[in-house]
Design a protein around this motif. Structure first.
Motif, PDB file in Angstrom:
ATOM      1  N   GLN A  60       0.841  -1.179   0.000  1.00  0.00           N
ATOM      2  CA  GLN A  60       0.000   0.000   0.000  1.00  0.00           C
ATOM      3  C   GLN A  60       0.885   1.241   0.000  1.00  0.00           C
ATOM      4  O   GLN A  60       1.781   1.372   0.815  1.00  0.00           O
ATOM      5  CB  GLN A  60      -0.907   0.005   1.215  1.00  0.00           C
ATOM      6  CG  GLN A  60      -1.872  -1.146   1.180  1.00  0.00           C
ATOM      7  CD  GLN A  60      -2.645  -1.250   2.462  1.00  0.00           C
ATOM      8  OE1 GLN A  60      -2.548  -0.400   3.321  1.00  0.00           O
ATOM      9  NE2 GLN A  60      -3.425  -2.294   2.577  1.00  0.00           N
ATOM     10  N   PHE A  61       0.587   2.127  -0.930  1.00  0.00           N
ATOM     11  CA  PHE A  61       1.378   3.324  -1.071  1.00  0.00           C
ATOM     12  C   PHE A  61       0.665   4.505  -0.441  1.00  0.00           C
ATOM     13  O   PHE A  61      -0.549   4.529  -0.339  1.00  0.00           O
ATOM     14  CB  PHE A  61       1.647   3.588  -2.548  1.00  0.00           C
ATOM     15  CG  PHE A  61       2.404   2.469  -3.199  1.00  0.00           C
ATOM     16  CD1 PHE A  61       3.765   2.337  -3.011  1.00  0.00           C
ATOM     17  CD2 PHE A  61       1.752   1.529  -3.976  1.00  0.00           C
ATOM     18  CE1 PHE A  61       4.470   1.300  -3.585  1.00  0.00           C
ATOM     19  CE2 PHE A  61       2.449   0.483  -4.562  1.00  0.00           C
ATOM     20  CZ  PHE A  61       3.811   0.370  -4.370  1.00  0.00           C
ATOM     21  N   PHE A  62       1.455   5.503  -0.051  1.00  0.00           N
ATOM     22  CA  PHE A  62       0.904   6.722   0.531  1.00  0.00           C
ATOM     23  C   PHE A  62       0.750   7.767  -0.561  1.00  0.00           C
ATOM     24  O   PHE A  62       1.616   7.922  -1.414  1.00  0.00           O
ATOM     25  CB  PHE A  62       1.836   7.252   1.628  1.00  0.00           C
ATOM     26  CG  PHE A  62       1.391   8.563   2.182  1.00  0.00           C
ATOM     27  CD1 PHE A  62       0.448   8.618   3.190  1.00  0.00           C
ATOM     28  CD2 PHE A  62       1.889   9.750   1.683  1.00  0.00           C
ATOM     29  CE1 PHE A  62       0.012   9.831   3.686  1.00  0.00           C
ATOM     30  CE2 PHE A  62       1.462  10.964   2.173  1.00  0.00           C
ATOM     31  CZ  PHE A  62       0.526  11.002   3.181  1.00  0.00           C
ATOM     32  N   ARG A  63      -0.375   8.490  -0.515  1.00  0.00           N
ATOM     33  CA  ARG A  63      -0.603   9.601  -1.440  1.00  0.00           C
ATOM     34  C   ARG A  63      -1.157  10.787  -0.651  1.00  0.00           C
ATOM     35  O   ARG A  63      -1.940  10.624   0.274  1.00  0.00           O
ATOM     36  CB  ARG A  63      -1.598   9.216  -2.523  1.00  0.00           C
ATOM     37  CG  ARG A  63      -1.049   8.220  -3.515  1.00  0.00           C
ATOM     38  CD  ARG A  63      -2.010   8.074  -4.687  1.00  0.00           C
ATOM     39  NE  ARG A  63      -1.417   7.302  -5.748  1.00  0.00           N
ATOM     40  CZ  ARG A  63      -1.553   5.997  -5.890  1.00  0.00           C
ATOM     41  NH1 ARG A  63      -2.262   5.318  -5.034  1.00  0.00           N
ATOM     42  NH2 ARG A  63      -0.981   5.373  -6.901  1.00  0.00           N
ATOM     43  N   SER A  64      -0.787  11.969  -1.090  1.00  0.00           N
ATOM     44  CA  SER A  64      -1.349  13.182  -0.506  1.00  0.00           C
ATOM     45  C   SER A  64      -2.629  13.520  -1.265  1.00  0.00           C
ATOM     46  O   SER A  64      -2.835  13.053  -2.388  1.00  0.00           O
ATOM     47  CB  SER A  64      -0.345  14.332  -0.610  1.00  0.00           C
ATOM     48  OG  SER A  64      -0.179  14.701  -1.959  1.00  0.00           O
ATOM     49  N   PRO A  65      -3.514  14.346  -0.698  1.00  0.00           N
ATOM     50  CA  PRO A  65      -4.722  14.757  -1.427  1.00  0.00           C
ATOM     51  C   PRO A  65      -4.414  15.403  -2.779  1.00  0.00           C
ATOM     52  O   PRO A  65      -5.137  15.187  -3.746  1.00  0.00           O
ATOM     53  CB  PRO A  65      -5.393  15.736  -0.460  1.00  0.00           C
ATOM     54  CG  PRO A  65      -4.965  15.256   0.888  1.00  0.00           C
ATOM     55  CD  PRO A  65      -3.547  14.797   0.694  1.00  0.00           C
ATOM     56  N   SER A  66      -3.330  16.174  -2.878  1.00  0.00           N
ATOM     57  CA  SER A  66      -2.969  16.785  -4.162  1.00  0.00           C
ATOM     58  C   SER A  66      -2.639  15.727  -5.205  1.00  0.00           C
ATOM     59  O   SER A  66      -3.035  15.837  -6.362  1.00  0.00           O
ATOM     60  CB  SER A  66      -1.770  17.727  -3.996  1.00  0.00           C
ATOM     61  OG  SER A  66      -2.125  18.837  -3.215  1.00  0.00           O
ATOM     62  N   GLU A  67      -1.918  14.699  -4.802  1.00  0.00           N
ATOM     63  CA  GLU A  67      -1.575  13.623  -5.729  1.00  0.00           C
ATOM     64  C   GLU A  67      -2.818  12.867  -6.191  1.00  0.00           C
ATOM     65  O   GLU A  67      -2.930  12.500  -7.359  1.00  0.00           O
ATOM     66  CB  GLU A  67      -0.593  12.647  -5.085  1.00  0.00           C
ATOM     67  CG  GLU A  67       0.772  13.233  -4.826  1.00  0.00           C
ATOM     68  CD  GLU A  67       1.663  12.336  -3.998  1.00  0.00           C
ATOM     69  OE1 GLU A  67       2.883  12.442  -4.134  1.00  0.00           O
ATOM     70  OE2 GLU A  67       1.145  11.524  -3.201  1.00  0.00           O
ATOM     71  N   VAL A  68      -3.760  12.669  -5.278  1.00  0.00           N
ATOM     72  CA  VAL A  68      -4.985  11.935  -5.618  1.00  0.00           C
ATOM     73  C   VAL A  68      -5.831  12.730  -6.606  1.00  0.00           C
ATOM     74  O   VAL A  68      -6.371  12.176  -7.565  1.00  0.00           O
ATOM     75  CB  VAL A  68      -5.800  11.593  -4.345  1.00  0.00           C
ATOM     76  CG1 VAL A  68      -7.163  11.041  -4.688  1.00  0.00           C
ATOM     77  CG2 VAL A  68      -5.031  10.600  -3.487  1.00  0.00           C
ATOM     78  N   THR A  69      -5.953  14.048  -6.401  1.00  0.00           N
ATOM     79  CA  THR A  69      -6.776  14.850  -7.310  1.00  0.00           C
ATOM     80  C   THR A  69      -6.105  15.046  -8.668  1.00  0.00           C
ATOM     81  O   THR A  69      -6.787  15.123  -9.682  1.00  0.00           O
ATOM     82  CB  THR A  69      -7.125  16.220  -6.692  1.00  0.00           C
ATOM     83  OG1 THR A  69      -5.921  16.896  -6.335  1.00  0.00           O
ATOM     84  CG2 THR A  69      -8.017  16.051  -5.470  1.00  0.00           C
ATOM     85  N   GLN A  70      -4.784  15.113  -8.699  1.00  0.00           N
ATOM     86  CA  GLN A  70      -4.072  15.293  -9.967  1.00  0.00           C
ATOM     87  C   GLN A  70      -4.080  14.021 -10.810  1.00  0.00           C
ATOM     88  O   GLN A  70      -4.209  14.081 -12.028  1.00  0.00           O
ATOM     89  CB  GLN A  70      -2.630  15.726  -9.712  1.00  0.00           C
ATOM     90  CG  GLN A  70      -2.521  17.143  -9.212  1.00  0.00           C
ATOM     91  CD  GLN A  70      -1.099  17.479  -8.771  1.00  0.00           C
ATOM     92  OE1 GLN A  70      -0.185  16.678  -8.870  1.00  0.00           O
ATOM     93  NE2 GLN A  70      -0.943  18.689  -8.249  1.00  0.00           N
TER      94      GLN A  70
END
Length: 156
Positions: free
Chosen positions: A40-50
């Motif tokens: 499982q990888f970590f993503r920030s909200p900015s990465e998820v929306t982009q």
């Protein structure tokens, strides 16, 4: 007699090399057959929306619980927004939240991004006033909104 001792050392060395090679191959085979959600990888909200991940990919998202976004539904259903200062992602969770979970505080959720919202299966909150996961701190610093527990806001 001396030749027999060299032959025994050579045989042992070959056995050790062979056993090590077989062990490495077995480990690689086990890693190959692990389910995809084991990593499982970590993503920030900015990465998820982009770059929204596919609905079947399980990952972790982290940031700050956006102030004023926490809404309690029927039963144990809760929704809120998580932000890194650059973007916000709506999170839906059914279950009991950790005791230290609150608006404006750091959190990490595990789940899937489906139909424009993050459906969490697990919520992790900080365990004291100063702790925040390093992934969340890094994402907040990238956006220039990280506030150290005892210092000013960090900027890019």
């Amino acid at each position: 007699m001396n030749g027999g001792l060299k032959s025994l050392k050579k045989r042992r060395r070959i056995q050790v090399i062979w056993l090590t090679s077989v062990s490495m191959v077995l480990v690689l085979i086990m890693l190959w057959f692990l389910p995809d959600d084991s990593f499982q990888f970590f993503r920030s909200p900015s990465e998820v929306t982009q770059a929204p991940p596919p609905p079947n990919e399980r990952f972790r998202i982290g940031g700050l619980v956006e102030n004023g976004s926490l809404q309690r539904g029927q039963g144990e259903q809760i929704s809120f927004a998580v932000t890194d200062g650059g973007a916000s992602v709506q999170v839906v969770y059914t279950g009991i939240l950790p005791d230290l979970f609150e608006e404006g505080q750091g959190m990490v959720a595990q789940g899937n991004y489906i139909n424009g919202r993050f459906e969490a299966i697990e919520i992790l909150a900080k365990h004291d006033e100063t702790y925040m996961p390093t992934e969340v701190v890094d994402a907040l610093k990238e956006q220039g909104v990280y506030q150290a527990p005892d210092g000013p806001t960090a900027t890019n």
